[in-house]
Enzyme design. Structure first.
Site, PDB file in Angstrom:
ATOM      1  N   SER A 227       0.938  -1.282  -0.125  1.00 33.06           N
ATOM      2  CA  SER A 227       0.077  -0.094   0.021  1.00 33.06           C
ATOM      3  C   SER A 227       0.968   1.312   0.021  1.00 33.06           C
ATOM      4  O   SER A 227       1.634   1.454  -0.840  1.00 33.06           O
ATOM      5  CB  SER A 227      -0.967  -0.027   1.237  1.00 33.06           C
ATOM      6  OG  SER A 227      -1.847   0.975   1.146  1.00 33.06           O
ATOM      7  N   THR A 228       0.650   2.094   1.037  1.00 37.26           N
ATOM      8  CA  THR A 228       1.443   3.282   1.036  1.00 37.26           C
ATOM      9  C   THR A 228       3.014   3.194   0.811  1.00 37.26           C
ATOM     10  O   THR A 228       3.572   2.451   1.653  1.00 37.26           O
ATOM     11  CB  THR A 228       1.364   4.114   2.460  1.00 37.26           C
ATOM     12  OG1 THR A 228      -0.047   4.202   2.687  1.00 37.26           O
ATOM     13  CG2 THR A 228       1.826   5.469   2.364  1.00 37.26           C
ATOM     14  N   HIS A 254      -2.683  -0.796  -3.433  1.00 41.76           N
ATOM     15  CA  HIS A 254      -4.010  -0.152  -2.937  1.00 41.76           C
ATOM     16  C   HIS A 254      -3.904   1.326  -4.057  1.00 41.76           C
ATOM     17  O   HIS A 254      -2.850   2.123  -3.799  1.00 41.76           O
ATOM     18  CB  HIS A 254      -4.081   0.358  -1.614  1.00 41.76           C
ATOM     19  CG  HIS A 254      -4.346  -0.700  -0.575  1.00 41.76           C
ATOM     20  ND1 HIS A 254      -4.022  -0.731   0.450  1.00 41.76           N
ATOM     21  CD2 HIS A 254      -4.872  -1.978  -0.883  1.00 41.76           C
ATOM     22  CE1 HIS A 254      -4.183  -1.948   1.331  1.00 41.76           C
ATOM     23  NE2 HIS A 254      -4.813  -2.823   0.437  1.00 41.76           N
ATOM     24  N   MET A 347      -0.175   1.222   5.191  1.00 42.53           N
ATOM     25  CA  MET A 347      -0.953   1.727   6.295  1.00 42.53           C
ATOM     26  C   MET A 347      -2.068   0.605   6.561  1.00 42.53           C
ATOM     27  O   MET A 347      -2.279  -0.033   5.912  1.00 42.53           O
ATOM     28  CB  MET A 347      -1.567   2.745   6.153  1.00 42.53           C
ATOM     29  CG  MET A 347      -2.185   3.623   7.523  1.00 42.53           C
ATOM     30  SD  MET A 347      -0.963   4.250   8.502  1.00 42.53           S
ATOM     31  CE  MET A 347      -0.099   5.417   7.337  1.00 42.53           C
ATOM     32  N   ASP A 350      -4.275  -4.668   6.401  1.00 36.12           N
ATOM     33  CA  ASP A 350      -5.001  -5.241   5.216  1.00 36.12           C
ATOM     34  C   ASP A 350      -3.676  -6.446   4.651  1.00 36.12           C
ATOM     35  O   ASP A 350      -2.539  -6.069   4.570  1.00 36.12           O
ATOM     36  CB  ASP A 350      -5.219  -4.391   4.065  1.00 36.12           C
ATOM     37  CG  ASP A 350      -5.834  -5.217   2.875  1.00 36.12           C
ATOM     38  OD1 ASP A 350      -6.604  -6.071   3.124  1.00 36.12           O
ATOM     39  OD2 ASP A 350      -5.537  -4.835   1.573  1.00 36.12           O
TER      40      ASP A 350
END
Length: 411
Positions: A227-228, A254, A347, A350
């Site tokens: 993600s991030t 994401h 973050m 997930d």
């Protein structure tokens, strides 16, 4: 504590004002300057010394792409976060910005900007906290950790929901013992202003132990959740993948709808393997990399001759679609102990729960380590719940994946 210094570059005076209000209302960060185009931004960097730059793309005189080219030529290493349109053309330009060194992007809200800027404020604060704090620490500043800003954002969201519910009086205790924000129904009052005194840093936990139901088998597929910090991390990692890599790779990054196709194309230009945005019904071939499309879960369907990718519009999981947990759950079910699961910078949590299920089925698992993660959230959750067998730095992740697949291609 030092503030994270933010430079806002956008040709819209309204947007500069709104972004500044979001940043300056967040404890621990401050707008140090604004600029109406890339040229003015370059002029202000030496005197204002920002820790992160929020950059528009469409600007007069020097646009975002031209700024990034000049930044690269001048050797400026300050992280640049793109605030981009969601248009298809904008997606291609946004990926070009990532290739030129931008760290990440956020899509501008559609419709009335003044009414919808709050819809991206949490993501904006998250990215500023994640990238800006890392840069600030490298420069010797003492800034709050990312968790501080994330809890502050959740606190503001809870405060807004309380006000919308028409609740009235503040009360002293506003946090659960765990440090989580109470919901309006739990405290039935307005929340007071957030301050550092109510912030509770998370404490590291000893990793749980998962007993696998079977021994690891030959690796037939690799599944990666990220993600991030993911766009640049994937660019770095996939560039080092063995050109003769013998297994398929599934990736959940994401990312909003409309961007993943261009993102896959940008990865395809630097990865020795073929990279594509996954489509419903794609046959899963060895040596291919499939990126989950924005707003669709990606799952595996068993087939006699060749397993197939299916896309799903099922509800978001952990706040995401695509979700790493949905992908890992599918891989655990179909491949059991014949897979490698990887959880990387991001973050939240997930992927952590179903990576643990992969581990229970006997699959191999890796997690990105804290030092190389932009946000040590998803890999931390995976490590603490026992899902991650081994933590690996970003520099070594491709080598470790290459090694494991080579050594365990045949059991």
């Amino acid at each position: 504590m030092d503030d994270i210094q933010v430079l806002v570059c956008d040709d819209s005076a309204l947007m500069r004002n709104l972004i500044s209000r979001v940043v300056d209302s967040t404890e621990g960060m401050k707008v140090c300057a604004t600029a109406m185009n890339g040229r003015f931004c370059l002029q202000k960097i030496p005197t204002t010394k920002p820790d992160i730059i929020i950059l528009d793309i469409e600007m007069p005189e020097m646009n975002g792409v031209e700024f990034l080219r000049e930044r690269k030529m001048q050797g400026i290493d300050i992280p640049v976060l793109i605030l981009s349109s969601v248009a298809t053309k904008g997606a291609a330009v946004t990926m070009q910005c990532l290739e030129l060194g931008a760290i990440d992007f956020i899509t501008k809200p559609s419709g009335s900007v003044s009414n919808n800027i709050m819809s991206v404020s949490a993501a904006l604060i998250e990215r500023i906290a994640s990238y800006g704090s890392r840069y600030a620490r490298r420069k010797g500043k003492n800034v709050y950790p990312t968790d501080f800003f994330i809890q502050q954002t959740k606190y503001k969201e809870a405060e807004l929901s309380v006000k919308k519910a028409g609740l009235a009086k503040p009360q002293p205790s506003t946090l659960k013992p765990s440090g989580e924000i109470k919901t309006p129904l739990e405290h039935k009052t307005e929340l007071p202003i957030f301050s550092a005194s109510i912030w509770k840093p998370s404490k590291p936990k000893e990793p749980a132990i998962i007993k696998a139901e079977r021994n690891p088998g030959p690796i037939e597929i690799v599944a990666i959740g990220i993600s991030t910090g993911g766009p640049n991390a994937l660019r770095e990692m996939l560039a080092k993948i063995d050109p003769k890599f013998p297994r398929p790779i599934l990736i959940v990054q994401h990312m909003p709808a409309g961007f993943t196709k261009e993102f896959a194309n940008s990865l395809n230009r630097i990865c020795p393997l073929e990279v594509k945005e996954a489509e419903d019904g794609d046959l899963i071939h060895p040596g291919m990399v499939y990126v989950a499309p924005g707003d669709f879960h990606i799952v595996v369907e068993k087939s006699t001759l060749c397993n197939v990718i299916r896309l799903s519009k099922a509800d978001c999981r952990n706040g995401h679609r695509p979700s790493a947990d949905v992908m890992f759950e599918s891989v655990a079910k179909i491949y059991q102990n014949r897979a490698l699961g990887v959880i990387m910078t991001g973050m939240g949590r997930d992927g952590a729960e179903q990576l643990a299920e992969m581990r229970r089925q006997g699959a191999w698992t890796l997690g990105q380590d804290e030092n190389s993660s932009v946000v040590y959230g998803m890999p931390k959750a995976g490590w603490e719940n026992g899902a991650v067998q081994k933590q690996v730095s970003l520099d070594n992740m491709a080598d470790e994946i290459n090694r494991l697949v080579k050594e365990h291609a045949n059991g």
